[in-house]
Design a protein around this motif. Structure first.
Motif, PDB file in Angstrom:
ATOM      1  N   UNK A  19       0.833  -1.205   0.000  1.00  0.00           N
ATOM      2  CA  UNK A  19       0.000   0.000   0.000  1.00  0.00           C
ATOM      3  C   UNK A  19       0.863   1.249   0.000  1.00  0.00           C
ATOM      4  N   UNK A  20       0.276   2.337  -0.498  1.00  0.00           N
ATOM      5  CA  UNK A  20       0.916   3.640  -0.381  1.00  0.00           C
ATOM      6  C   UNK A  20       0.534   4.211   0.978  1.00  0.00           C
ATOM      7  N   UNK A  21       1.162   5.326   1.356  1.00  0.00           N
ATOM      8  CA  UNK A  21       0.881   5.926   2.663  1.00  0.00           C
ATOM      9  C   UNK A  21      -0.573   6.338   2.844  1.00  0.00           C
ATOM     10  N   UNK A  22      -1.260   6.617   1.728  1.00  0.00           N
ATOM     11  CA  UNK A  22      -2.663   7.028   1.856  1.00  0.00           C
ATOM     12  C   UNK A  22      -3.599   5.823   1.955  1.00  0.00           C
ATOM     13  N   UNK A  23      -3.010   4.627   1.995  1.00  0.00           N
ATOM     14  CA  UNK A  23      -3.820   3.423   2.157  1.00  0.00           C
ATOM     15  C   UNK A  23      -4.218   2.766   0.850  1.00  0.00           C
ATOM     16  N   UNK A  24      -3.913   3.407  -0.275  1.00  0.00           N
ATOM     17  CA  UNK A  24      -4.243   2.817  -1.573  1.00  0.00           C
ATOM     18  C   UNK A  24      -3.422   1.555  -1.794  1.00  0.00           C
ATOM     19  N   UNK A  25      -4.108   0.466  -2.120  1.00  0.00           N
ATOM     20  CA  UNK A  25      -3.409  -0.795  -2.383  1.00  0.00           C
ATOM     21  C   UNK A  25      -2.892  -0.778  -3.813  1.00  0.00           C
ATOM     22  N   UNK A  26      -1.604  -1.090  -4.014  1.00  0.00           N
ATOM     23  CA  UNK A  26      -1.080  -1.141  -5.377  1.00  0.00           C
ATOM     24  C   UNK A  26      -0.791  -2.560  -5.823  1.00  0.00           C
ATOM     25  N   UNK A  27      -0.717  -3.491  -4.887  1.00  0.00           N
ATOM     26  CA  UNK A  27      -0.407  -4.861  -5.275  1.00  0.00           C
ATOM     27  C   UNK A  27      -0.716  -5.791  -4.118  1.00  0.00           C
ATOM     28  N   UNK A  28      -1.164  -6.994  -4.432  1.00  0.00           N
ATOM     29  CA  UNK A  28      -1.406  -7.973  -3.376  1.00  0.00           C
ATOM     30  C   UNK A  28      -1.386  -9.376  -3.950  1.00  0.00           C
ATOM     31  N   UNK A  29      -0.558 -10.229  -3.367  1.00  0.00           N
ATOM     32  CA  UNK A  29      -0.532 -11.625  -3.802  1.00  0.00           C
ATOM     33  C   UNK A  29      -1.786 -12.343  -3.317  1.00  0.00           C
ATOM     34  N   UNK A  30      -2.378 -11.841  -2.223  1.00  0.00           N
ATOM     35  CA  UNK A  30      -3.616 -12.453  -1.714  1.00  0.00           C
ATOM     36  C   UNK A  30      -4.704 -12.389  -2.786  1.00  0.00           C
ATOM     37  N   UNK A  31      -4.769 -11.238  -3.483  1.00  0.00           N
ATOM     38  CA  UNK A  31      -5.785 -11.055  -4.519  1.00  0.00           C
ATOM     39  C   UNK A  31      -5.588 -12.048  -5.666  1.00  0.00           C
ATOM     40  N   UNK A  32      -4.335 -12.387  -5.940  1.00  0.00           N
ATOM     41  CA  UNK A  32      -4.055 -13.337  -7.022  1.00  0.00           C
ATOM     42  C   UNK A  32      -4.220 -14.782  -6.543  1.00  0.00           C
TER      43      UNK A  32
END
Length: 146
Positions: A19-32
């Motif tokens: 995640x970025x500092x603002x909480x935006x998720x940019x990547x996740x292996x969980x999602x894949x």
């Protein structure tokens, strides 16, 4: 007795969320649904991520915050390239904000983003899109081989 074994040079599998500092998720292996596999310490991952996994035990979950220097570095002004539209046929059709892959003379490919365009020139930024950003990762060590 504490286990001082390092995961360095071992094949590890991790699940992570970035995640970025603002909480935006940019990547996740969980999602894949598939953990990320890499050799710890081999330079396949950004420095701070490698460092974090080095002394984790299987099942551990760790939250890390990385400054740009431990992640993708700071943007380098030398990676900004402005050329005449006439030097690059087809470039007049590109839009600002568009991402494309350029090839250098020796066939090396590098992704760039169009950052500016005038009637005569076009500007590409070859810095990594995460350059200059602070990144946060939640890392779970799933397995270690070797």
């Amino acid at each position: 007795m504490e286990n001082m074994m390092s995961n360095e040079n071992k094949k590890v599998k991790v699940h992570y969320t970035g995640t970025f500092n603002d909480g935006t998720k940019f990547d996740s292996s969980y999602d894949r649904g598939t953990p990320l596999e890499f050799v710890c310490g081999a330079g396949m991952m950004i420095k701070g991520f490698d460092e974090a996994v080095k002394d984790m035990a299987v099942g551990d979950v760790k939250d890390i915050h990385l400054m740009p220097e431990e992640a993708y570095g700071m943007p380098d002004p030398r990676n900004i390239l402005t050329i005449e539209l006439t030097q690059m046929p087809g470039s007049e059709n590109l839009q600002v904000g568009q991402r494309i892959v350029l090839s250098s003379g020796d066939g090396q490919q590098f992704p760039v983003k169009v950052t500016d365009k005038t009637e005569k020139t076009i500007t590409f930024d070859a810095n990594h899109e995460m350059a200059g950003k602070e990144l946060n990762f939640k890392i779970e060590l799933v397995s270690v081989e070797g």
